[in-house]
Design a protein around this motif. Structure first.
Motif, PDB file in Angstrom:
ATOM      1  N   THR A   1      -0.225   0.332   6.294  1.00  0.00           N
ATOM      2  CA  THR A   1      -0.354   0.341   6.623  1.00  0.00           C
ATOM      3  C   THR A   1      -2.489   0.657   6.823  1.00  0.00           C
ATOM      4  OG1 THR A   1       0.011   2.360   6.054  1.00  0.00           O
ATOM      5  CG2 THR A   1       1.416   1.548   7.120  1.00  0.00           C
TER       6      THR A   1
ATOM      7  N   ASP B   1      -2.585  10.264   3.529  1.00  0.00           N
ATOM      8  CA  ASP B   1      -3.526   9.669   4.013  1.00  0.00           C
ATOM      9  C   ASP B   1      -4.669  10.453   4.503  1.00  0.00           C
ATOM     10  OD1 ASP B   1      -6.737   8.641   3.916  1.00  0.00           O
ATOM     11  OD2 ASP B   1      -5.730   6.642   4.905  1.00  0.00           O
TER      12      ASP B   1
ATOM     13  N   ASP C   1       1.728   6.786   5.588  1.00  0.00           N
ATOM     14  CA  ASP C   1       1.163   5.541   4.731  1.00  0.00           C
ATOM     15  C   ASP C   1       1.230   5.148   3.716  1.00  0.00           C
ATOM     16  OD1 ASP C   1      -1.501   4.678   5.461  1.00  0.00           O
ATOM     17  OD2 ASP C   1      -3.027   5.887   4.227  1.00  0.00           O
TER      18      ASP C   1
ATOM     19  N   LYS D   1       1.210  -1.164   0.171  1.00  0.00           N
ATOM     20  CA  LYS D   1       0.345   0.042  -0.221  1.00  0.00           C
ATOM     21  C   LYS D   1       0.961   0.661  -0.098  1.00  0.00           C
ATOM     22  CE  LYS D   1      -3.252   2.487   3.053  1.00  0.00           C
ATOM     23  NZ  LYS D   1      -4.403   2.660   4.183  1.00  0.00           N
TER      24      LYS D   1
ATOM     25  N   GLU E   1      -9.178   3.910   2.552  1.00  0.00           N
ATOM     26  CA  GLU E   1      -8.841   3.516   0.892  1.00  0.00           C
ATOM     27  C   GLU E   1      -7.946   2.820   0.441  1.00  0.00           C
ATOM     28  OE1 GLU E   1      -7.490   5.501   3.862  1.00  0.00           O
ATOM     29  OE2 GLU E   1      -4.999   4.890   3.232  1.00  0.00           O
TER      30      GLU E   1
HETATM   31 ZN    ZN Z   1      -5.106   4.719   4.698  1.00  0.00          ZN
END
Ligand code: ZN
Ligand code: BES
Ligand code: MN
Length: 492
Positions: free
Chosen positions: A368, A263, A281, A258, A342
């Motif tokens: 995360t 974020d 993030d 990710k 997300e």
């Molecule tokens: Zn996030």
């Protein structure tokens, strides 16, 4: 940038100058250990006065007596030899660097208790402890003249084996520090394109890379990832890294990360307090890049794919709304209840693309992903979820071995039901309870029958408590864990 020591390994030789570093097992005879360095028995007497007994990570620091070739003699306690472990040696190396940070020249004599692997782990901890992220501290960078790097020489009776072990361990430490750099870097500097470029730089190590842009992602139907990206001026990127160290016919193993470079939460915006932490993030993606660095730099005998989804989650006029329904690359539809969930939307499409493109024999994602994993496990274990017991067991073992610990949490149909949607195939949040599990159930819907594990590193990748071998906000968590897992279960 951080001033890292240069570390070399050599055969035993008389020490001529600088600090001497010795490791004392608990209860060791200090006079015998110090030998010729301690002409008049000063070190042994100092040990007695200080009641130094060799307990793990305790330090005895003595100005060398007249006539000693060394300027300073530093003895660090090893603890009980029967307690020796990889994380123990790493911590000891880190603690040693802590005690010797200001010394320009250090020579260490590795005793009989230290085999090649122990020497390599010690040096790894020593190097990782020296890492700092101070490139934006103008006072430090404005010093007159260039600061000199410390030199550490480790003398080992089995220098050839120790050198070989250190070559691999240094590759891994460099991967960890690369991941830390990426996590620590602020989002105004490290956007999606900049991050992709840093990953692309692994080509220098023989890694093949490929970057998918928005146009390509649209064509592939990555509606879940693109929905997250649409509220930011930063364009999304998907970076693919390939290390072909195995046999041509061998199916690859795949690591997916990710990479949300920031974020904000999007329209479901986060509260202001602590929001700056969301520059981290992308800790999962950073670990994947760091791991690919490690595998390539140590020329791992494995075919490995690294794949990261890079987006920024922002709330502009084009941002996606709660209630929006998006179609993922897999064809499954998703009702976006909360735009702050997300990461799973990004991973849904990256996992699908990875699985379809490379048919990996196993897929491991790092993200995360949830604040809830911190509620469950704090900052000392990553959450582990898997559809395959052998993979989960292998990762758990690698975690215990490396010291980057993971703890398995359950999956199951009852949790899966929690993300069924009134309007679409699924929704992106499952309510207040079991937040990390429902997030993992969501990912599971995108991996088919491929053996898969998900590591929720929200508590371990960033905002890290300082320890003997890490003083940085970003920890680089996952690199050592997965390198160990690759070594023990995928190579050879
Ligand atoms: Zn996030
Ligand atoms: N990036 C966060 C998770 C996170 C929180 C990572 C704290 C590191 C530290 C993630 O995108 C997120 O916002 N998750 C939400 C999910 C919720 C909306 C279901 C969370 O954990 O609150
Ligand atoms: Mn979020």
């Amino acid at each position: 940038m951080s001033m890292l020591p240069t570390i070399t390994i050599s055969k035993p030789a008389p020490i001529k100058k600088g600090a001497a570093l010795l490791v004392a097992p608990e209860g060791a005879d200090i006079a015998a250990l110090a030998g010729d360095l301690d002409g008049e028995g000063v070190v042994a007497r100092a040990a007695e006065l200080a009641e130094f007994s060799g307990k793990a990570k305790t330090v005895l620091d003595v100005l060398a007596p007249a006539g000693s070739p060394a300027s300073r003699i530093v003895i660090i306690g090893q603890g009980k030899p029967e307690d020796a472990s990889e994380p123990g040696w790493i911590a000891l190396g880190g603690a040693a660097r802590g005690a010797l940070a200001k010394e320009p020249l250090v020579t260490m004599i590795a005793g009989e208790d230290m085999d090649a692997a122990a020497v390599a782990s010690f040096a790894q901890g020593y190097l990782m402890r020296a890492y700092t992220f101070d490139k934006y501290k103008t006072a430090k960078n404005g010093q007159n003249g260039k600061p000199k790097a410390q030199k550490l020489t480790i003398q080992s009776a089995d220098a050839a084996a120790a050198k070989t072990a250190w070559r691999d361990a240094e590759a891994v430490a460099r991967g960890v520090m690369l991941a830390r750099d990426l996590v620590n870097e602020p989002a105004n500097i490290l956007g999606t394109e900049e991050f992709a470029a840093r990953g692309e730089a692994l080509e220098a190590l023989g890694v093949e890379t490929d970057i998918l842009d928005e146009k390509k992602m649209k064509k592939l139907g990555m509606g879940a990832l693109l929905g997250v990206a649409q509220g930011s001026v930063r364009p999304p990127r998907l970076l693919v890294m390939k290390w072909n160290g195995g046999k041509a016919k061998d199916k690859p193993i795949a690591f997916v990360g990710k990479g949300v470079v920031f974020d904000s939460g999007g329209i479901s915006i986060k509260p202001a307090g602590g929001m700056e932490d969301m520059k981290g993030d992308m800790g999962g993606a950073a670990a994947v890049v760091g791991l690919m660095h490690a595998l390539a730099a140590r020329k791992a005998a494995v075919n490995a794919i690294g794949m990261i989804g890079l987006v920024e989650n922002m709330p502009d006029g084009n941002a996606q709304r709660p209630g929006d329904i998006v179609t993922s690359m897999s064809g499954q539809t998703i009702e976006v209840i909360n735009t702050d969930a997300e990461g799973r939307l990004v991973l849904a499409d990256v996992l699908t693309y990875c699985n379809q493109t490379f048919e990996p024999r196993v897929m491991i994602d790092l993200a995360t992903l949830t604040g809830a994993v911190m509620v469950a496990l704090g900052q000392h274990h990553a959450g582990l979820f898997s559809n395959d017991d052998a993979v989960a067991d292998g990762l758990t073992r690698a975690g215990a071995q490396s010291g980057e610990k993971v703890w398995r949490l359950p999956l199951g149909p009852d949790y899966d039901k929690m993300i069924d949607s009134k309007f679409a195939d699924m929704k992106n949040v499952g309510g207040r309870n079991a937040g990390s599990i429902t997030a993992a159930q969501f990912l599971k819907r995108f991996v088919g029958d491929t053996p898969w594990a998900h590591l929720d590193v929200a508590g371990t990748a960033m905002s890290s408590p300082s320890n003997d071998f890490n003083r940085s906000w970003g920890s680089g968590f996952g690199v050592r864990l997965l390198d160990r897992w690759v070594r023990d279960t995928c190579e050879g």
